[in-house]
Scaffold this motif. Structure first.
Motif, PDB file in Angstrom:
ATOM      1  N   THR A 127       0.770  -1.446  -0.041  1.00  0.00           N
ATOM      2  CA  THR A 127      -0.121   0.148   0.124  1.00  0.00           C
ATOM      3  C   THR A 127       0.392   1.335  -0.029  1.00  0.00           C
ATOM      4  OG1 THR A 127      -1.879  -0.909   0.723  1.00  0.00           O
ATOM      5  CG2 THR A 127      -1.956   1.541   1.081  1.00  0.00           C
ATOM      6  N   VAL A 128       1.910   0.873   0.351  1.00  0.00           N
ATOM      7  CA  VAL A 128       3.217   2.308   0.439  1.00  0.00           C
ATOM      8  C   VAL A 128       3.271   2.367  -0.365  1.00  0.00           C
ATOM      9  CG1 VAL A 128       4.951   3.074   2.139  1.00  0.00           C
ATOM     10  CG2 VAL A 128       2.733   2.400   2.975  1.00  0.00           C
ATOM     11  N   ILE A 129       4.208   1.583  -0.576  1.00  0.00           N
ATOM     12  CA  ILE A 129       5.146   1.898  -2.020  1.00  0.00           C
ATOM     13  C   ILE A 129       4.006   2.323  -2.975  1.00  0.00           C
ATOM     14  CG2 ILE A 129       6.002   0.320  -4.139  1.00  0.00           C
ATOM     15  CD1 ILE A 129       7.373   0.982  -1.174  1.00  0.00           C
ATOM     16  N   LYS A 130       2.602   1.654  -3.653  1.00  0.00           N
ATOM     17  CA  LYS A 130       1.926   2.169  -4.818  1.00  0.00           C
ATOM     18  C   LYS A 130       1.580   3.343  -3.994  1.00  0.00           C
ATOM     19  CE  LYS A 130      -2.611   1.532  -6.487  1.00  0.00           C
ATOM     20  NZ  LYS A 130      -3.000   2.693  -7.279  1.00  0.00           N
ATOM     21  N   ALA A 131       1.024   3.986  -3.175  1.00  0.00           N
ATOM     22  CA  ALA A 131       0.566   5.401  -3.256  1.00  0.00           C
ATOM     23  C   ALA A 131       1.833   6.214  -3.218  1.00  0.00           C
ATOM     24  CB  ALA A 131       0.232   5.802  -1.508  1.00  0.00           C
ATOM     25  N   LEU A 132       3.075   5.795  -2.721  1.00  0.00           N
ATOM     26  CA  LEU A 132       4.312   6.751  -3.210  1.00  0.00           C
ATOM     27  C   LEU A 132       3.908   6.849  -4.638  1.00  0.00           C
ATOM     28  CD1 LEU A 132       7.045   5.519  -0.419  1.00  0.00           C
ATOM     29  CD2 LEU A 132       5.214   7.617  -0.813  1.00  0.00           C
ATOM     30  N   MET A 133       4.235   5.750  -5.652  1.00  0.00           N
ATOM     31  CA  MET A 133       4.013   6.212  -6.768  1.00  0.00           C
ATOM     32  C   MET A 133       3.077   6.955  -7.150  1.00  0.00           C
ATOM     33  SD  MET A 133       5.999   5.114  -9.714  1.00  0.00           S
ATOM     34  CE  MET A 133       7.189   3.888  -9.604  1.00  0.00           C
ATOM     35  N   ASP A 134       1.624   7.204  -7.137  1.00  0.00           N
ATOM     36  CA  ASP A 134       0.736   7.595  -7.255  1.00  0.00           C
ATOM     37  C   ASP A 134       1.153   9.263  -7.151  1.00  0.00           C
ATOM     38  OD1 ASP A 134      -0.896   5.369  -7.769  1.00  0.00           O
ATOM     39  OD2 ASP A 134      -1.866   5.551  -6.059  1.00  0.00           O
ATOM     40  N   VAL A 135       1.871   9.388  -6.057  1.00  0.00           N
ATOM     41  CA  VAL A 135       1.986  10.338  -5.253  1.00  0.00           C
ATOM     42  C   VAL A 135       2.707  11.734  -6.596  1.00  0.00           C
ATOM     43  CG1 VAL A 135       3.471  12.403  -3.685  1.00  0.00           C
ATOM     44  CG2 VAL A 135       2.037  10.288  -2.713  1.00  0.00           C
TER      45      VAL A 135
END
Length: 193
Positions: free
Chosen positions: A122-130
């Motif tokens: 979740t953290v990695i996906k969210a960082l990519m989205d940012v």
């Protein structure tokens, strides 16, 4: 590999770490002479989770030393309770347009109400989205070991591992910022795009 990417490549140097940061198990790498300079000053936000601070601090310390050697001296450090809180902070920091890059560091282990794989993914996906939404590069040193035990042996191993991850994050950050600086210059000149 295109010429622009080849020009931006720089060797990783562990010689930038003081002797106090090196343990007998840390591999030695010969020093690198000089890193390229930026046309404009760069400012980086380093967002660090406080869970397992004694381990994650090793990443921050090595990152700060390695990024300074790469001519980036404006780094603001932010602390959050855990890795799950990193993406929101990264997004708010990116939207300020004050930072040319954001680096995240945390150690996600089993425990609590969430499975560590879920949190890490979740953290990695969210960082990519940012990164994609804001066009501010975001780098991750958020790690999730398969098995982590609160023993001195595991903590020492991961401290050493986070030293290396800090250096790798600094290298990736500096190389990406150099590449983006060149690319944006080419786009502005009508050469690319």
């Amino acid at each position: 590999m295109n010429q622009m990417l080849q020009d931006a490549e720089v060797e990783t140097s562990q010689a930038e770490i003081s002797q106090a940061d090196i343990t007998p198990d840390t591999p030695a790498v010969p020093p690198v002479s000089e890193h390229p300079r930026f046309a404009k000053p760069q400012r980086v936000a380093f967002v660090q989770a406080c869970w397992h601070r004694e381990v994650v601090d090793a990443c921050r310390v090595s990152f700060l030393k390695a990024i300074e050697a790469r001519h980036i001296t404006n780094v603001d450090v932010f602390e959050v309770p855990g890795s799950f809180e990193i993406p929101l902070h990264a997004q708010i920091l990116a939207k300020t347009r004050r930072y040319t890059a954001i680096v995240a560091a945390g150690l996600v282990v089993d425990g609590g109400i969430y499975r560590h794989e879920f949190v890490a993914d979740t953290v990695i996906k969210a960082l990519m989205d940012v990164q994609l939404r804001t066009e501010v590069p975001v780098f991750s040193a958020v790690l999730t070991p398969q098995q982590f035990h609160e023993t001195e042996v595991h903590q020492d191993f991961f401290r050493r591992h986070f030293v290396i991850k800090g250096i790798e994050a600094a290298e990736a950050c500096a190389n990406t910022l150099l590449s983006l600086e060149r690319l944006r210059g080419q786009v502005a000149a009508g050469i690319a795009g």
